[in-house]
Each structure stands twice: as structure tokens, then as C-alpha cells.
Design an enzyme around this catalytic site. Structure first.
Site, short mmCIF file in Angstrom:
data_model
loop_
_atom_site.label_atom_id
_atom_site.label_comp_id
_atom_site.label_asym_id
_atom_site.label_seq_id
_atom_site.Cartn_x
_atom_site.Cartn_y
_atom_site.Cartn_z
N LYS A 124 0.83 -1.06 -0.21
CA LYS A 124 -0.06 -0.02 0.01
C LYS A 124 0.88 1.16 -0.04
CE LYS A 124 -1.77 2.98 2.13
NZ LYS A 124 -1.65 4.42 1.69
N GLY A 127 7.01 5.23 8.18
CA GLY A 127 6.11 6.59 8.48
C GLY A 127 6.55 7.12 9.68
N SER A 128 4.96 7.56 10.07
CA SER A 128 5.49 8.42 11.42
C SER A 128 4.99 7.61 12.45
CB SER A 128 4.20 9.57 11.43
OG SER A 128 2.88 9.06 11.12
N THR A 137 1.02 6.87 13.45
CA THR A 137 0.60 5.94 12.49
C THR A 137 1.05 4.48 12.83
OG1 THR A 137 0.24 7.62 10.75
CG2 THR A 137 -0.05 4.73 10.17
N ALA A 138 2.17 4.43 13.34
CA ALA A 138 2.96 3.19 13.91
C ALA A 138 2.22 2.69 15.11
CB ALA A 138 4.27 3.29 14.19
N CYS A 167 13.89 10.95 6.67
CA CYS A 167 13.50 10.29 8.17
C CYS A 167 15.09 10.51 8.97
CB CYS A 167 13.13 8.87 8.11
SG CYS A 167 14.14 7.91 7.31
N GLU A 214 9.67 16.26 15.08
CA GLU A 214 10.12 16.06 13.83
C GLU A 214 9.32 16.88 12.74
OE1 GLU A 214 9.13 12.17 11.58
OE2 GLU A 214 11.25 12.37 10.94
#
Ligand code: NAI
Ligand code: MG
Length: 487
Positions: free
Chosen positions: A180, A233-234, A237-238, A288, A386
């Protein structure tokens, strides 16, 4: 229309499930960050397509896993060749879609995409082994078995590059894949799907579902029929994904954010230090690993700052397709506003912004000026969160102990850059730094055999070399007795 034309190539805007193109009734609009131009209407996946993709990957799994590393490897090496044959097309598509520099895509990123596939195919064929352990005459044989369906969720900052870090080892390990890609940058993943078909990779082994994280991503990550989730990712979201995975105890690999330090010691080569520091604006700061907190010894701070300013003032901002450009646009209006929000709040707090600090008025659109914040208040948002944009902070330290305390004093631990002219000194520092990757007098170089990942909130697990296979495969120990044999 079911495809977009970019650089003379057709990029399908539909899902790739079981080797077939499938459209959703709903779509969303994809635009180019370069100029806001319309790229196309992209299939907006729902639970239906997410479930179909997992089912297709599940059906394809027995045959793919039974092929073994050598037969799989042959197909993957063909795929790597096809990537190489399509470097220019892939580079053009990615630049249109995410606004990163075309020259980087051509020279660095897309060749690396091919390497990601080739490296892991060859590793599975030739390197993936472990010595047998002997215990009282019993032999412990270690092997890596395919685990099932791997769900891969990827971000927009280096779309195909980060996706193939996962696709390469997952497929080489014998897993089948549902990818995805990030909703802002779906195009190279879709084009890559066509290459897998051309390479002869069987239908259902590699699937792409397009759409939004909260819609399609949530269904994929909570699916009971998957064996692995790998996400970049962020942090927020994790956490959502970890909850989604919890019901099925699906193992997760997380590569998350950072607020990495770049430490410049008194014994550093200041030219090199300035060069490395300015590199942290790469990809418009949407990296990142970026060393966004520059920590400089107070005795050399002015000299360093002068060299930094000199180099940073030469950075050319503009169209990422122009070979002269160093910094392109941010990915999306939503992200641009997020970056601007960070900087505006820092201004309102009275932080000292000594460079940039605003949208590039001349270029307009999604261009934000490279920004430097001097001596931010310790603990303030700009130096702890971040930003993921072209925003660096510069602080000074007096002693190594203070430098280490500042460097390690965040919730993140993804990377660190150390600039020092003395090996023993550098070693003393790197021994104490908490980070998944540390670069000494360099940045960004990494061997795919080496582990990659984050400490603390920057991630869970490591990928690269054997570490990738430890994650995607079921690691098995077969203990064979010296007794009981009849031959
Ligand atoms: P994000 O973490 O929300 O998105 C990354 C991927 O996760 C996308 O494919 C998205 O569709 C998917 N996703 C979102 N919600 C999901 C869910 N509930 N279930 C499954 N998948 C889901 O990142 P976003 O919003 O694009 O960026 C926000 C911040 O994240 C950035 O400002 C930056 O600080 C950080 N970030 C870090 C990256 C890294 O390389 N570590 C890459 C991108 C963003
Ligand atoms: Mg886009």
C-alpha cells in the site's frame, strides 16, 4: 481513464491484484508537487480491494514459497534488470509525483531500487545460511522458511526506494506481498507492478492496493490472513498499526521518524562539517534520517556557522527537473502547511530564525526556504518534534558529556552524524550515542548487508542483510539426533 501518461510511459491508476488491474468506483485526485498540476484520478481502495489483495496473495503463497530461493531469485534478477532498463521512466514518474530531484532519481535512487531487488535475491540464493550448532552430538540446523503474506505500507518521501527495501527481501524470502503506497505518491508502485508481470513473477505474488491509510491500510494491517507488517512512516501511525496488528499478534517492523543530531567537535574538519550539515536539507528536508539538530562545540561555532551560511546560501531552489536545482518543493499542501505551522509557532515563541523561515515568495507553490533556527530554547517544539522539512536547528555545547546529553536527549534514536578529526574521540562518542545508524565524517552511505532501523521511538526491529530475512521469514531450528537412524 485508467492510466496517466508520464514521460511517454503509461502508468495505470488502478489496483494490481492477482495480476489483474482492478478499478475502484471511488477515486481521489493526484497532483504534482512541482506545480500543482493534475496528474490523474487514482483508484481509492476500500475494504473490498484490501480483502481481495490479501486473498490473492494468500492463494499465490504455496507455489511461490515452494519455488525456493534459486527459482525465485531468477525471476527477481529479471525484475532488477527491468528496473534498470526503465530507470529514466521511473525517475521521471517519481519526480512528477513526489517532487524530489530528477538527477537524484536518475543517478542514485532508481539504480538503488534495482539493487534492492538484486541484492536480496542474491542474498537468499547465496548468503542466507548459518553454521549448525552441535549440542551433545545433536545438530541444530537453522533455516529461513517463507512466512506467508507480507503487508508493506510505505511513505511518500522516497516512494519506490523505501518500498523495494521491503519488497526485495519479502519476495526473496518466499513471502507474497500486498503493498500500500502512500496516497500522495502512488505512481511508481503501480508502474513497478507492471514490471513484476513482465518479469514473469506469478499473478498474486505481488499486489498493489491504492488509497488511504485509514481506509485500505487499516483493513490490511488488521487482516487475520497476513503474516507480517512492515511500515515506514510516522510514530502516531505506527501506534495505530500496532493496535491493528495486536488482535492477530502479527509481527511488525517499524521504521519511523527522527530528530537526529549532527555533532561537530572542536577537532572536526570544518569544511567537511559544513558540507555534511548542508546535506541535511536534501529532499527538501523530507528524510527520516536527516540530522536536523546541529550541535557544535562553542569554540568553533562561529567559524562553522560562517562556512555553513556560505554553502547554504548557494543552494538553488526550484524545479526538481532542472539539473541545477538543489531543493525542490515539499510533497503536498497539507505537509507544506504542517512545516509552516512549526516555523510560525517557533517565530511566535521568539526563536531566533537566522535563515529562511518562510515560503519562497518568488517560486510560490510548495517551495519553503531552507531554514535555520539558532539556539532554540531547550525542550521547545522546533528542536524536539520531527518537522520533516528544510528546517535545521543549531545549538552549541561545551563538553563531550554535554554534547552526548543533548544528542541523546530526545524520544528518537534513528541516526546520528559525528564530525571529528580524531578516531579515538569519535569512537568514545559513538559508543555512547543511542541510534540505529551513526555516520562518522560521512552521511547516507549504507551497505545493504548492514542492519537498518531505529532505537527508542524511531522504530522496532532492523532490516538489511540477514536481519531482513529474520523478519520476513519464519526462522526455524531443526535439531537432529545422532540416534534412531536405520540406514
Ligand atoms: P503517515 O505515517 O501517516 O503515512 C505513511 C503511510 O502510512 C502512508 O502510506 C499512509 O497511507 C499509511 N497509513 C496512514 N494511516 C494508516 C493506518 N491507520 N493504517 C495503515 N496505514 C496507514 O505519514 P504522513 O501523514 O504522510 O506524514 C506525517 C509525518 O510522518 C511527517 O511529517 C513525518 O514527520 C513523518 N514521516 C516519516 C517518514 C519516515 O521516513 N520515517 C516518512 C513519512 C512521514
Ligand atoms: Mg503526487
Amino acid at each position: 481513464m485508467s492510466f496517466i501518461e508520464v514521460a511517454g510511459a503509461k502508468v495505470d491508476t488502478r489496483h494490481f491484484i492477482g495480476g489483474q488491474r482492478i478499478a475502484s468506483s471511488q477515486t481521489y485526485t493526484n497532483t504534482s508537487p512541482i506545480d500543482g498540476s493534475f496528474l490523474g484520478e487514482i483508484s481509492r481502495g476500500s475494504a473490498v480491494e484490501a480483502n481481495e489483495a490479501v486473498a490473492a496473495a494468500k492463494r499465490a503463497f504455496p507455489a511461490w514459497s515452494a519455488l525456493g530461493p534459486v527459482k525465485r531469485g531468477e525471476l527477481l534478477l529479471r525484475l532488477a534488470e527491468l528496473v534498470e532498463e526503465n530507470i529514466e521512466t521511473l525517475a521521471q514518474i517519481e519526480t512528477m509525483d513526489n517532487g524530489s530531484l530528477l538527477r537524484s532519481h536518475r543517478r542514485g535512487v532508481m539504480p538503488r531500487v534495482a539493487l534492492n531487488i538484486r541484492f536480496f535475491a542474491e542474498w537468499a540464493m547465496n548468503e542466507l545460511k548459518h553454521e549448525a550448532f552441535e549440542t551433545r552430538g545433536h545438530t541444530n540446523n537453522i533455516s529461513w522458511d517463507p512466512s506467508g503474506v507480507a503487508v508493506l505500507i510505505t511513505p511518500w518521501n522516497a516512494p519506490l526506494m523505501l518500498a523495494t527495501w521491503k519488497i526485495g527481501p519479502a519476495l526473496a524470502a518466499g513471502d507474497t506481498v500486498v503493498l500500500k503506497p502512500a496516497e500522495w505518491t502512488p505512481l511508481t508502485a503501480s508502474f513497478f507492478a507492471d514490471l513484476t508481470k513482465q518479469a514473469g513473477i506469478p499473478d498474486g505474488v505481488f499486489n498493489v492496493v491504492l488509497g488511504f491509510g485509514r481506509e485500505v491500510g487499516a483493513v490490511l494491517t488488521s487482516h487475520p490472513d497476513i503474516s507480517r507488517i512492515s511500515f515506514t512512516g510516522s510514530v502516531p501511525t505506527a501506534k495505530v498499526i500496532a493496535h491493528a496488528a495486536a488482535d492477530n499478534l502479527t509481527p511488525c517492523s517499524f521504521e519511523l521518524g527522527g530528530k537526529s543530531p549532527l555533532l561537530v567537535f572542536e577537532d572536526a574538519d570544518l569544511e567537511l562539517a559544513a558540507e555534511l550539515a548542508v546535506e541535511q536539507y536534501d529532499n527538501a528536508g523530507q528524510v527520516c534520517l536527516s540530522g536536523t539538530r546541529i550541535l557544535v562545540h562553542e569554540n568553533i561555532a562561529d567559524a562553522f556557522a560562517e562556512k555553513f551560511r556560505e554553502r547554504a546560501s548557494k543552494l538553488k531552489q526550484g524545479d526538481p527537473r532542472d539539473p541545477e536545482t538543489d531543493i525542490g518543493p515539499q510533497i503536498h499542501q497539507v505537509h507544506f502547511d504542517r512545516i509552516k505551522g512549526f516555523v510560525d509557532r517557533a517565530k511566535a515563541e521568539g526563536q531566533d530564525i537566522v535563515m529562511g523561515g518562510q515560503p519562497n515568495a518568488e517560486l510560490g507553490g510548495l517551495f519553503f526556504e531552507p531554514t535555520l533556527v539558532k539556539n532554540p530554547t531547550p525542550g521547545s517544539e522546533i528542536v524536539t518534534a520531527e518537522v520533516f522539512g528544510p528546517v535545521l536547528c543549531m545549538q552549541t555545547f561545551k563538553t563531550d558529556a554535554e554534547a552526548l546529553e543533548m544528542a541523546n536527549g530526545t524520544e528518537f534514536g534513528l541516526a546520528a552524524v559525528v564530525v571529528s578529526g580524531n578516531r579515538d574521540h569519535a569512537k568514545r562518542i559513538t559508543d555512547e550515542l543511542v541510534a540505529g545508524t551513526i555516520w562518522v565524517n560521512c552521511f547516507f552511505v549504507r551497505d545493504l548487508r548492514a542492519p537498518f532501523g531505529g532505537s527508542k521511538k524511531s522504530g522496532v526491529g532492523r532490516e538489511g542483510g540477514n536481519w531482513s530475512f529474520d523478519f520476513y521469514a519464519d526462522v526455524k531450528n531443526t535439531v537432529v539426533s545422532p540416534n534412531g537412524w536405520k540406514e
